[in-house]
Structures are given as C-alpha cells and as structure tokens.
Scaffold this motif. Structure first.
Motif, PDB file in Angstrom:
ATOM      1  N   VAL A 295     -27.066 -21.340  -8.005  1.00 51.52           N
ATOM      2  CA  VAL A 295     -25.964 -19.797  -6.761  1.00 51.52           C
ATOM      3  C   VAL A 295     -27.455 -18.745  -6.901  1.00 51.52           C
ATOM      4  CG1 VAL A 295     -24.468 -17.605  -7.375  1.00 51.52           C
ATOM      5  CG2 VAL A 295     -23.920 -19.830  -7.490  1.00 51.52           C
ATOM      6  N   VAL A 296     -28.282 -18.812  -8.023  1.00 54.06           N
ATOM      7  CA  VAL A 296     -29.239 -18.154  -8.302  1.00 54.06           C
ATOM      8  C   VAL A 296     -30.691 -18.325  -7.242  1.00 54.06           C
ATOM      9  CG1 VAL A 296     -31.143 -17.125 -10.158  1.00 54.06           C
ATOM     10  CG2 VAL A 296     -28.800 -17.000 -10.769  1.00 54.06           C
ATOM     11  N   ARG A 297     -31.013 -19.942  -7.634  1.00 49.80           N
ATOM     12  CA  ARG A 297     -31.266 -20.491  -6.484  1.00 49.80           C
ATOM     13  C   ARG A 297     -31.095 -19.723  -4.905  1.00 49.80           C
ATOM     14  NH1 ARG A 297     -31.344 -25.469  -7.508  1.00 49.80           N
ATOM     15  NH2 ARG A 297     -29.675 -26.319  -5.713  1.00 49.80           N
ATOM     16  N   ASN A 298     -30.007 -20.031  -4.653  1.00 50.54           N
ATOM     17  CA  ASN A 298     -30.092 -19.559  -3.507  1.00 50.54           C
ATOM     18  C   ASN A 298     -30.280 -17.890  -2.680  1.00 50.54           C
ATOM     19  OD1 ASN A 298     -28.466 -21.807  -2.934  1.00 50.54           O
ATOM     20  ND2 ASN A 298     -26.700 -21.459  -3.269  1.00 50.54           N
TER      21      ASN A 298
ATOM     22  N   PRO B 293     -39.515 -17.067  -3.357  1.00 52.03           N
ATOM     23  CA  PRO B 293     -38.631 -17.921  -4.141  1.00 52.03           C
ATOM     24  C   PRO B 293     -39.227 -18.146  -5.265  1.00 52.03           C
ATOM     25  CG  PRO B 293     -37.765 -17.892  -1.594  1.00 52.03           C
ATOM     26  CD  PRO B 293     -39.565 -17.280  -1.741  1.00 52.03           C
ATOM     27  N   ALA B 294     -40.524 -18.763  -5.047  1.00 55.27           N
ATOM     28  CA  ALA B 294     -40.857 -19.330  -5.969  1.00 55.27           C
ATOM     29  C   ALA B 294     -41.556 -18.617  -7.310  1.00 55.27           C
ATOM     30  CB  ALA B 294     -42.346 -19.977  -5.606  1.00 55.27           C
ATOM     31  N   ARG B 295     -42.094 -17.629  -6.806  1.00 53.54           N
ATOM     32  CA  ARG B 295     -42.743 -16.195  -8.197  1.00 53.54           C
ATOM     33  C   ARG B 295     -41.395 -14.688  -8.027  1.00 53.54           C
ATOM     34  NH1 ARG B 295     -48.385 -14.832  -6.212  1.00 53.54           N
ATOM     35  NH2 ARG B 295     -48.132 -14.122  -8.726  1.00 53.54           N
ATOM     36  N   PRO B 296     -40.269 -15.348  -8.670  1.00 53.74           N
ATOM     37  CA  PRO B 296     -39.380 -14.328  -8.235  1.00 53.74           C
ATOM     38  C   PRO B 296     -39.596 -12.936  -9.105  1.00 53.74           C
ATOM     39  CG  PRO B 296     -38.510 -16.129  -9.716  1.00 53.74           C
ATOM     40  CD  PRO B 296     -39.847 -16.326  -9.454  1.00 53.74           C
TER      41      PRO B 296
END
Length: 230
Positions: free
Chosen positions: A198-201, A210-213
């Motif tokens: 869910v966090v990835r989504n 998204p690769a460096r949140p």
C-alpha cells in the motif's frame, strides 16, 4: 514560538544533561532536569512541562516503564532519546505512546527541530488537523478526499485509511503494528507485507519521485512517518 516552552530532561548522564540544557536554552526553552525516574515523575507533576526528553537507561527504573505513566499524568509531548538501537525497543516505545525516538549520538539541531514539530502539532486545534497540507498534497480528513496540485487523486479504501492514519499524527513515526491494527485489524498485525504494498502504491500516486520518497518516509524495521517539514 512566541512563548517559552518548558522541557523536562530525564537523563542520568550529567554531561548529556548539560548538552541538552545548553541546546534547549539557546533555542529559548526552559530546561528542567532529572537524573532518575523517581525525580522525573515528581518534576512532571510539579513543573508541568510542555515536552519531555526521556532516556531509557535510568539507574532506578527502565525508562520504557515510564512512558505510560508520563502519558497518563501529562499532556506533554514525549520524545525518547536513547543509546539503545534495538528496533524492538523503538517499536515498544512508540506503541506505548512516545511521540518520537532519537538514537544517541544525535544532532542537537535535529532534536530541536523534532521538538518544535511535535509541539506545533500538539498545540494545533482539531479543526486545523481536518485538512493536512504537504506541498501540493491536500488530505481532507473530513470529506475523505486527497488532492495533488488541485486534482483529486483516486485512492483505494486501504490506501486512504493508511494515509489518513499517518496524517492524523504528522511527523510522528507510526509503528507497523499500529498501522496494521487500525487499517486491517488485529488479526493482520504482523502482515508488514500488506503495508509495503500500500505504501508503494501511495508513493506512486503522491510522491514527486517515488524512488526517493519525501512524503511517506520509512523508519527501517519500525514504521512510517508522514513528513510535513523539510
């Protein structure tokens, strides 16, 4: 802050107490010091501090045992500052009610920033927390809506519930167990893999990169934090 805030330091190491006192006073806070658990609880009732910095390695009692009494007897923001690096200790402290956790050695500027952030959120009214804004992201906790740059973002029920739980306590690490129990229920309290999906989504939908949140940050082995400060 316009008014001085009072910070109770419960720490048995006199050198660290001096370091913390100097840093707190430099930032305009009033520092109150205790070298034992017993003295700390006594000063908690007498001084009524706005924040507490708690060491876990106290001579008369394990600091982890003080978290619940402090949270029960005071509305002070509680930050654990400890040399213990064990992930289980961090999780236990957060689950018991600590607002944040810093591992020694620490940078005093970071500590002061954590105190400022925690106090700001604690003093904010519930109305202020109905809408959480982070950069171009708006999280409307009343109407269950999320917008990015003014455009509504479609989230699944689990994605929204997880984001909302983080938004209710911004800049605070929420443990995996707490998030799983709230969003999926006690029967799924160990399914960290659910969280990761869910966090990835959410990062794909909300993060600029998204690769460096920068919005939803991971505390390895402990939990996640919605970061609202730079």
């Amino acid at each position: 802050m316009a008014l001085s805030t009072k910070v109770l330091v419960i720490e048995d190491d006199v050198h660290i107490r001096r370091l913390l006192r100097a840093a707190l006073q430099r930032a305009g806070h009033v520092a109150v010091e205790a070298g034992t658990a017993r003295e700390g609880l006594s000063l908690l009732d007498i001084e009524k501090p706005d924040a507490v910095l708690l060491d876990l390695g106290l001579p008369d009692r394990d600091g982890i045992e003080l978290i619940q009494p402090i949270k029960t007897r005071s509305t002070a923001t509680l930050l654990v500052v400890s040399a213990r690096e064990d992930v289980a200790e961090k999780v236990a402290a957060l689950d018991l009610g600590a607002d944040d956790y810093l591992t020694k050695p620490f940078d005093t500027d970071e500590l002061l920033a954590r105190i400022r952030t925690a106090l700001r959120h604690r003093l904010a009214s519930s109305a202020d927390r109905e809408l959480v804004t982070v950069g171009e992201i708006e999280i409307d906790l009343v109407h269950r809506r999320v917008r990015r740059a003014g455009e509504e973002v479609h989230l699944s029920p689990k994605e929204y519930e997880l984001l909302a739980e983080l938004a209710r306590r911004p800049d605070r690490v929420i443990s995996h167990t707490q998030l799983l129990q709230v969003v999926w229920g006690p029967a799924h309290a160990t399914r960290v893999d659910y969280l990761r999906i869910v966090v990835r989504n959410l990062r794909q939908k909300l993060e600029a990169d998204p690769a460096r949140p920068a919005l939803i940050q991971n505390e390895p082995g402990v939990g996640y934090r919605l970061r609202t400060t730079s």
